[in-house]
Motif scaffolding. Sequence first.
Motif, PDB file in Angstrom:
ATOM      1  N   MET A  21       0.735  -1.130  -0.099  1.00 44.05           N
ATOM      2  CA  MET A  21       0.096  -0.110  -0.075  1.00 44.05           C
ATOM      3  C   MET A  21       0.742   1.368   0.041  1.00 44.05           C
ATOM      4  SD  MET A  21      -2.729   1.098   2.858  1.00 44.05           S
ATOM      5  CE  MET A  21      -3.791  -0.370   2.468  1.00 44.05           C
ATOM      6  N   PRO A  22       0.503   2.363  -0.874  1.00 41.40           N
ATOM      7  CA  PRO A  22       1.402   3.558  -0.876  1.00 41.40           C
ATOM      8  C   PRO A  22       1.239   4.136   0.719  1.00 41.40           C
ATOM      9  CG  PRO A  22      -0.234   3.408  -2.648  1.00 41.40           C
ATOM     10  CD  PRO A  22      -0.557   2.015  -1.843  1.00 41.40           C
ATOM     11  N   PRO A  23       2.329   4.962   1.042  1.00 39.49           N
ATOM     12  CA  PRO A  23       2.376   5.672   2.448  1.00 39.49           C
ATOM     13  C   PRO A  23       0.925   6.416   2.459  1.00 39.49           C
ATOM     14  CG  PRO A  23       4.561   5.434   1.236  1.00 39.49           C
ATOM     15  CD  PRO A  23       3.316   5.086   0.092  1.00 39.49           C
ATOM     16  N   GLU A  24       0.645   7.086   1.288  1.00 38.04           N
ATOM     17  CA  GLU A  24      -0.565   8.051   1.444  1.00 38.04           C
ATOM     18  C   GLU A  24      -1.715   7.339   1.793  1.00 38.04           C
ATOM     19  OE1 GLU A  24       1.313   7.876  -1.442  1.00 38.04           O
ATOM     20  OE2 GLU A  24       2.658   9.243  -1.293  1.00 38.04           O
ATOM     21  N   MET A  25      -2.044   6.237   1.323  1.00 42.76           N
ATOM     22  CA  MET A  25      -3.050   5.310   1.479  1.00 42.76           C
ATOM     23  C   MET A  25      -2.969   4.944   3.258  1.00 42.76           C
ATOM     24  SD  MET A  25      -4.331   3.633  -1.967  1.00 42.76           S
ATOM     25  CE  MET A  25      -5.863   3.047  -0.940  1.00 42.76           C
ATOM     26  N   ARG A  26      -1.836   4.455   3.457  1.00 45.37           N
ATOM     27  CA  ARG A  26      -1.683   4.058   4.844  1.00 45.37           C
ATOM     28  C   ARG A  26      -2.078   5.008   5.736  1.00 45.37           C
ATOM     29  NH1 ARG A  26       0.702  -0.368   6.706  1.00 45.37           N
ATOM     30  NH2 ARG A  26       1.624   0.925   8.399  1.00 45.37           N
ATOM     31  N   ALA A  27      -1.422   6.374   5.558  1.00 46.75           N
ATOM     32  CA  ALA A  27      -1.644   7.517   6.523  1.00 46.75           C
ATOM     33  C   ALA A  27      -3.473   7.636   6.585  1.00 46.75           C
ATOM     34  CB  ALA A  27      -0.892   8.680   5.945  1.00 46.75           C
ATOM     35  N   ALA A  28      -3.931   7.765   5.504  1.00 47.98           N
ATOM     36  CA  ALA A  28      -5.369   7.712   5.478  1.00 47.98           C
ATOM     37  C   ALA A  28      -5.929   6.911   6.371  1.00 47.98           C
ATOM     38  CB  ALA A  28      -5.852   7.821   4.182  1.00 47.98           C
ATOM     39  N   GLN A  29      -5.712   5.750   6.512  1.00 47.92           N
ATOM     40  CA  GLN A  29      -6.118   4.700   7.445  1.00 47.92           C
ATOM     41  C   GLN A  29      -6.483   5.250   8.709  1.00 47.92           C
ATOM     42  OE1 GLN A  29      -4.402   1.160   6.809  1.00 47.92           O
ATOM     43  NE2 GLN A  29      -5.464   0.806   5.241  1.00 47.92           N
ATOM     44  N   ALA A  35      -7.294  10.911  14.713  1.00 42.57           N
ATOM     45  CA  ALA A  35      -6.551  11.921  15.075  1.00 42.57           C
ATOM     46  C   ALA A  35      -6.526  12.299  16.614  1.00 42.57           C
ATOM     47  CB  ALA A  35      -6.661  13.014  14.312  1.00 42.57           C
ATOM     48  N   ALA A  36      -5.496  12.549  17.128  1.00 45.55           N
ATOM     49  CA  ALA A  36      -5.434  12.696  18.696  1.00 45.55           C
ATOM     50  C   ALA A  36      -5.802  14.279  18.876  1.00 45.55           C
ATOM     51  CB  ALA A  36      -4.092  12.289  19.216  1.00 45.55           C
ATOM     52  N   LEU A  37      -5.426  15.123  18.169  1.00 48.02           N
ATOM     53  CA  LEU A  37      -5.877  16.682  18.328  1.00 48.02           C
ATOM     54  C   LEU A  37      -7.146  17.149  17.446  1.00 48.02           C
ATOM     55  CD1 LEU A  37      -2.260  17.744  18.627  1.00 48.02           C
ATOM     56  CD2 LEU A  37      -3.856  17.218  20.409  1.00 48.02           C
ATOM     57  N   THR A  38      -8.205  16.834  18.200  1.00 47.00           N
ATOM     58  CA  THR A  38      -9.316  17.266  17.100  1.00 47.00           C
ATOM     59  C   THR A  38      -9.651  18.629  17.211  1.00 47.00           C
ATOM     60  OG1 THR A  38     -10.884  16.912  19.261  1.00 47.00           O
ATOM     61  CG2 THR A  38     -10.828  15.013  17.624  1.00 47.00           C
ATOM     62  N   GLY A  39      -9.815  19.418  16.179  1.00 46.64           N
ATOM     63  CA  GLY A  39      -9.784  20.988  16.219  1.00 46.64           C
ATOM     64  C   GLY A  39      -8.343  21.590  15.916  1.00 46.64           C
ATOM     65  N   TYR A  40      -7.220  20.904  15.910  1.00 48.59           N
ATOM     66  CA  TYR A  40      -6.042  21.334  15.772  1.00 48.59           C
ATOM     67  C   TYR A  40      -5.826  22.195  14.426  1.00 48.59           C
ATOM     68  CZ  TYR A  40      -1.048  21.652  15.361  1.00 48.59           C
ATOM     69  OH  TYR A  40       0.365  22.007  15.247  1.00 48.59           O
TER      70      TYR A  40
END
Length: 66
Positions: free
Chosen positions: A22-30, A35-40
């Motif tokens: 899997m390309p790194p971009e798709m892995r990151a999207a998973q 995300a730990a910081l909602t609203g960041y």
Amino acid sequence: MNENYDDIINLPHYEPKHHKRMPPEMRAAQFAPFAALTGYDDAIAQATIQNAQPEAPSTSDFVDEL
């Protein structure tokens, strides 16, 4: 080195035979929904807008100078 891993330490990294990696971009999207910081992102955008626009001096600033 640790004797427990001597038999595998120099083996090549595993590559799947039946599908591409899997390309790194798709892995990151998973992981985006976790995300730990909602609203960041909103806070950064707001700070960028505030810092990009120079503030007009208020009348109290002039009074303080007198």
